[in-house]
Design a protein around this motif. Structure first.
Motif: not given
Length: 347
Positions: A262-265, A283-285, A288-291
């Protein structure tokens, strides 16, 4: 025509907005004189008016969501900009430094952002006339109102965020918050072919978002995380845009996004600064992307102009009120009310 003075709004301290006058700067051969028509009050503007951004200096002649008409052009201004054209303003940049040459014009290392010789800070967006470098102007459709054309900059910041988020057609995007920038994010994501779901707590904003045709979750009536999962067959959203700067929104985004990749902006800033508590294993497992995103580059302004000029994004319902320049103090008061959409200052 001959214009030698400019009248403009300036913040002299918290809760005090005044109209000042100064000589109009002389134009050079690459510059344009604009009769500015409108400038919208953004969150940054009224945040300083409220006294929440005291790290920003005074006197602040702010305003950066503006549009106007060309009344005079320098001899070396490009041919596609002509007297009578409506234009909106982007960010200043040099075009020569490393970031500019790589396309990251918002990270220009040479553009001067300090005070003018007479001590003012800011872009002089709330001015009746202004001299601008031709490179920072983009032509806008005259069928748009000046207040609508002034959305070029905020929509460009959305275009940059969505570019970093890498949304694709048919993806499900959740936007947390139906304020001005939440709705602009939602409209842009829909224009890109995504399914968009908005979550909100304020009744008026819920009604407004529904009137624009969006799926809206009333977070007062249900758990927005569980509702998102129910609407996505338990999978969660492909991407979440956090368009309100509060800790609870950050927490919800972590739980709304799909289980893997998943991606979170993180679109919105907040004052005081929101918290984001997450361990790196999570985040690792989950891959996950925190942008993070902030500002816009010239390529984003070009996309924004296309979205507005072609009516792929309609901001007409986001203009809550208009005020003349001489009522700038009242305009700030209206813009700072909780739940307000954009207040536009007509120049």
């Amino acid at each position: 025509m001959t214009v030698d003075k400019m009248r403009f709004a300036v913040l002299t301290k918290a809760k005090v907005a005044e109209v000042h006058e100064r000589p109009l700067p002389e134009m050079d051969e690459n510059q344009i004189l604009i009769k500015q028509e409108a400038c919208n009050i953004c969150t940054t503007d009224y945040g300083q008016w409220l006294g929440l951004r005291e790290h920003q200096p005074y006197p602040m002649a702010g305003g950066h969501e503006g549009a106007g008409v060309i009344v005079k052009k320098g001899s070396k201004v490009r041919d596609d900009l002509n007297i009578g054209d409506r234009v909106a303003v982007t960010y200043g940049y040099c075009g020569e430094c490393g970031p500019c040459k790589s396309g990251a014009t918002s990270e220009c290392t040479q553009y001067e952002s300090g005070p003018t010789e007479d001590g003012y800070y800011g872009n002089f967006g709330f001015a009746d006339y202004c001299v601008r470098d031709s490179r920072v102007l983009i032509k806008m459709d005259k069928g748009l109102s000046a207040s609508e054309a002034s959305f070029l900059e905020p929509l460009a910041t959305v275009a940059k965020g969505l570019r970093k988020l890498r949304i694709k057609p048919l993806e499900t995007v959740v936007v947390i918050g139906a304020g001005t920038m939440g709705v602009v994010n939602a409209q842009a994501a829909r224009a890109y072919g995504c399914r968009v779901i908005i979550t909100e707590v304020m009744e008026e904003k819920i009604k407004a978002a529904k009137s624009m045709g969006f799926e809206v979750i009333n977070a007062n009536e249900c758990d927005p995380v569980e509702k998102v999962k129910a609407l996505t067959n338990g999978e969660g959203a492909d991407a979440v845009v956090v368009a309100v700067g509060i800790t609870r929104a950050n927490e919800q985004a972590l739980d709304m996004v799909k289980r893997v990749e998943g991606r979170i902006l993180l679109f919105a800033a907040g004052y005081p600064a929101p918290k984001l508590e997450i361990d790196s294993n999570y985040i690792h497992y989950k891959k996950l992307e925190l942008i993070g995103t902030y500002g816009a580059d010239m390529q984003d302004f070009v996309i924004s102009a296309k979205l507005l000029n072609e009516r792929r994004v309609d901001v007409s319902k986001l203009i809550q009120a208009t005020y003349p320049l001489d009522k700038i103090q009242e305009a700030y008061g209206e813009a700072s009310k909780p739940g307000s959409y954009r207040v536009s200052v007509l120049l």
